[in-house]
Scaffold this motif. Sequence first.
Motif, PDB file in Angstrom:
ATOM      1  N   ARG A 174       0.932  -1.320   0.046  1.00 32.47           N
ATOM      2  CA  ARG A 174      -0.148   0.011   0.061  1.00 32.47           C
ATOM      3  C   ARG A 174       0.794   1.192  -0.024  1.00 32.47           C
ATOM      4  O   ARG A 174       0.579   2.040  -0.806  1.00 32.47           O
ATOM      5  N   LEU A 175       1.973   1.164   0.578  1.00 35.01           N
ATOM      6  CA  LEU A 175       3.022   2.269   0.720  1.00 35.01           C
ATOM      7  C   LEU A 175       3.524   2.723  -0.510  1.00 35.01           C
ATOM      8  O   LEU A 175       3.501   3.795  -0.852  1.00 35.01           O
ATOM      9  N   ASP A 220       0.701  12.085  -9.905  1.00 40.35           N
ATOM     10  CA  ASP A 220       0.321  13.314  -9.487  1.00 40.35           C
ATOM     11  C   ASP A 220       1.013  14.493  -9.708  1.00 40.35           C
ATOM     12  O   ASP A 220       0.763  15.545 -10.443  1.00 40.35           O
ATOM     13  N   ALA A 230       2.039   1.800  -3.272  1.00 38.80           N
ATOM     14  CA  ALA A 230       1.222   2.180  -4.354  1.00 38.80           C
ATOM     15  C   ALA A 230       1.025   3.813  -4.138  1.00 38.80           C
ATOM     16  O   ALA A 230       0.688   4.436  -4.971  1.00 38.80           O
ATOM     17  N   ASP A 231       1.053   4.163  -2.884  1.00 33.14           N
ATOM     18  CA  ASP A 231       0.572   5.434  -2.617  1.00 33.14           C
ATOM     19  C   ASP A 231       1.719   6.346  -2.932  1.00 33.14           C
ATOM     20  O   ASP A 231       1.436   7.496  -3.485  1.00 33.14           O
ATOM     21  N   ILE A 232       2.904   5.965  -2.836  1.00 23.46           N
ATOM     22  CA  ILE A 232       4.040   6.944  -3.641  1.00 23.46           C
ATOM     23  C   ILE A 232       4.205   7.007  -5.067  1.00 23.46           C
ATOM     24  O   ILE A 232       4.452   7.904  -5.414  1.00 23.46           O
ATOM     25  N   GLU A 233       3.613   5.811  -5.594  1.00 18.85           N
ATOM     26  CA  GLU A 233       3.657   5.844  -7.083  1.00 18.85           C
ATOM     27  C   GLU A 233       2.492   6.659  -7.663  1.00 18.85           C
ATOM     28  O   GLU A 233       2.519   7.487  -8.403  1.00 18.85           O
ATOM     29  N   ALA A 234       1.330   6.945  -6.614  1.00 17.21           N
ATOM     30  CA  ALA A 234       0.113   7.631  -7.149  1.00 17.21           C
ATOM     31  C   ALA A 234       0.731   9.059  -6.929  1.00 17.21           C
ATOM     32  O   ALA A 234       0.187  10.010  -7.695  1.00 17.21           O
ATOM     33  N   ALA A 235       1.414   9.431  -5.657  1.00 20.13           N
ATOM     34  CA  ALA A 235       1.843  10.802  -5.580  1.00 20.13           C
ATOM     35  C   ALA A 235       2.788  11.302  -6.593  1.00 20.13           C
ATOM     36  O   ALA A 235       2.879  12.376  -7.191  1.00 20.13           O
TER      37      ALA A 235
END
Length: 130
Positions: free
Chosen positions: A111-112, A122, A114-119
Amino acid sequence: MSNYNTTYTEVETDQSGRHPVNVGHLVMGVAFLGLASIWLLFETTAIGDEDLRWFLPLPWLAAGLAGLLAVALTGRRTKPEVIGSYAAAPAHTEPEPLWAPDPGAADLDARLAADIEAAERDASKDPEKP
């Protein structure tokens, strides 16, 4: 939260009616009363500035003496041991867990990431945002 099935009817209770002395409370109470008494004497001008160096150690000496007397006179007695009150308890049991395992802890790294990739995605779409 204990694994022991203990009934309190088997345990003898102290029926002497005496309250155990808390030596720390006694010592600090005597010290407080002594210091308050010295303050009262000083405020009523019964003692002067030059007498304070002789009066201020007295509450601490009295408190220490009260503590020593309390320990010596009570003898630090404990309640009598009751033999056989825990006979029904098993010899060894597995301890209860202190906390339940987190069901989502296994995929925290995923999950971490995936959050870094999404940030990062963006940030690459709109580079003017902080």
